[in-house]
Write a protein that holds these residues in place. Sequence first.
Motif, PDB file in Angstrom:
ATOM      1  N   ASP A   1       0.865  -1.258  -0.031  1.00 28.58           N
ATOM      2  CA  ASP A   1       0.011  -0.570  -0.333  1.00 28.58           C
ATOM      3  C   ASP A   1       1.435   1.661   0.308  1.00 28.58           C
ATOM      4  O   ASP A   1       0.733   2.405  -0.010  1.00 28.58           O
ATOM      5  CB  ASP A   1      -1.715  -0.093   0.723  1.00 28.58           C
ATOM      6  CG  ASP A   1      -2.295  -0.842   1.066  1.00 28.58           C
ATOM      7  OD1 ASP A   1      -2.426  -0.850  -0.223  1.00 28.58           O
ATOM      8  OD2 ASP A   1      -2.886  -1.082   1.910  1.00 28.58           O
TER       9      ASP A   1
ATOM     10  N   GLU B   1       2.392   4.322  -1.361  1.00 25.39           N
ATOM     11  CA  GLU B   1       2.228   5.588  -2.568  1.00 25.39           C
ATOM     12  C   GLU B   1       3.808   6.302  -2.552  1.00 25.39           C
ATOM     13  O   GLU B   1       4.288   6.816  -1.962  1.00 25.39           O
ATOM     14  CB  GLU B   1       1.050   6.304  -1.702  1.00 25.39           C
ATOM     15  CG  GLU B   1      -0.614   5.414  -2.292  1.00 25.39           C
ATOM     16  CD  GLU B   1      -1.629   6.164  -1.634  1.00 25.39           C
ATOM     17  OE1 GLU B   1      -1.301   7.306  -2.033  1.00 25.39           O
ATOM     18  OE2 GLU B   1      -2.525   5.239  -1.002  1.00 25.39           O
TER      19      GLU B   1
ATOM     20  N   LYS C   1       1.115   3.209  -6.502  1.00 29.88           N
ATOM     21  CA  LYS C   1       0.152   3.310  -5.344  1.00 29.88           C
ATOM     22  C   LYS C   1       0.379   1.286  -5.661  1.00 29.88           C
ATOM     23  O   LYS C   1       0.420   0.858  -6.694  1.00 29.88           O
ATOM     24  CB  LYS C   1      -0.749   3.118  -5.020  1.00 29.88           C
ATOM     25  CG  LYS C   1      -1.460   1.981  -3.630  1.00 29.88           C
ATOM     26  CD  LYS C   1      -3.196   2.935  -2.814  1.00 29.88           C
ATOM     27  CE  LYS C   1      -3.659   2.167  -1.492  1.00 29.88           C
ATOM     28  NZ  LYS C   1      -4.078   2.425  -1.519  1.00 29.88           N
TER      29      LYS C   1
END
Length: 414
Positions: A343, A345, A354
């Motif tokens: 997860d 980014e 992402k």
Amino acid sequence: MKQKTQLKLSAIALTIGLFAGMAHADNVKVALIDPLSGSFAALGENQMRTWQYIGDIANKEKWAGEHTLEFVGFDNKAGVQDSLSQLKRAIDQGYRYVAQANGSGVAFGLVEAINKHNARNPGKEVLFINHGAIDPELTNNKCSFWQFSVDSNSDMKMQALVNHLAKNQEVKKVYVIGQNYAFGRAVSKAAKAMLAQKRPDVEIVGDDLHPIGEVKDFAPYIAKIKASGADTIITGNWGSDLALLIKAARASGLEANFYTYYAVLKGSPTAMGESGLERVKYVGVWNVNNESYKGRDLVEGFKEKHNDDLTWLQAYSGVALLSKAMKETGSTNPVDVAFALEDMELDSLNGKIKMRASDHQLQQALYVATWSKTNDTNVQLEQEGTGFGWRTEEVIPAAEAQLPTTCDMKRPKR
């Protein structure tokens, strides 16, 4: 006396702190397992130089904090068994990070071998950065906690390509041609399924698979394409297989449009030349001639250093993700880095990206571009000294490019 003692203690503490800081600064070696000899050597070398070039920038700018990254080539000759031998060699030398791009069959072999190694060797886990093997199964039913894909898979790219093609009402007859291995078969399957959904009026007039890296003259295939009356060709070919296919099309005078994944990569622009003008397109994760020319400084710096074109954005995203994970965790341990990548980014050259935790498939924008004459506005950067470059036709946002996954991720205990 008391003051001197305190000064000595302070000096000792400072020295210990400095040594601790030095000990914590690791040089992380990443084994790049890809072809550096044979038919696909030119592409493998270009990708390796790109990783090293971006890695040098990352080290200078301390993307990973005090840690540094070093990328070393391991020649797999584009073969699965050679790849497994090079993986063993890298592990025996202490490498705990590997990266590979060219050939989904190779990636399947590496994932299986790394899964087994990590299960048998707790504390010595190896992490795999997949930066170009894009068979969808690698992040679906064959997904692995130890693999992270920084390229978009072939179904994601085909969705973008077909959506773009569907808008062109002049497309009536499509010929699908590709390399006979996992990725080539995945491209063929997706092309037929998505065309049937988006443009049921379009006729599939041919569907050929050829041996990967073995065809030296594509004239017989082009003759079949001409005889079929195809006005459009869809191909997932890459490296010399794409360059030779386009070269044969040019020699025969074939006027069909090409919708490709990899015409932007080394060799194909020269093979196309003027004959591909306004007829060849590619779908990819970036275009150097993007709206704001983001990454232009890197492209020009790479050209100056290597007299070669930088097109492999996947290396930039890969270095940036690894660096951020190491910096944020303060660790170079693959287990810590893997959990940090989930997860994660960051802003890459193609916007915000992402790493989806559910399947370790990077979510990012996709570009559709057309081979065009250079100009002073939207095609300022040429390729391979041809006087031509890629004009951005469409940018598909990451949210629109994503697809669902069937991955059932098995995670290790922390």
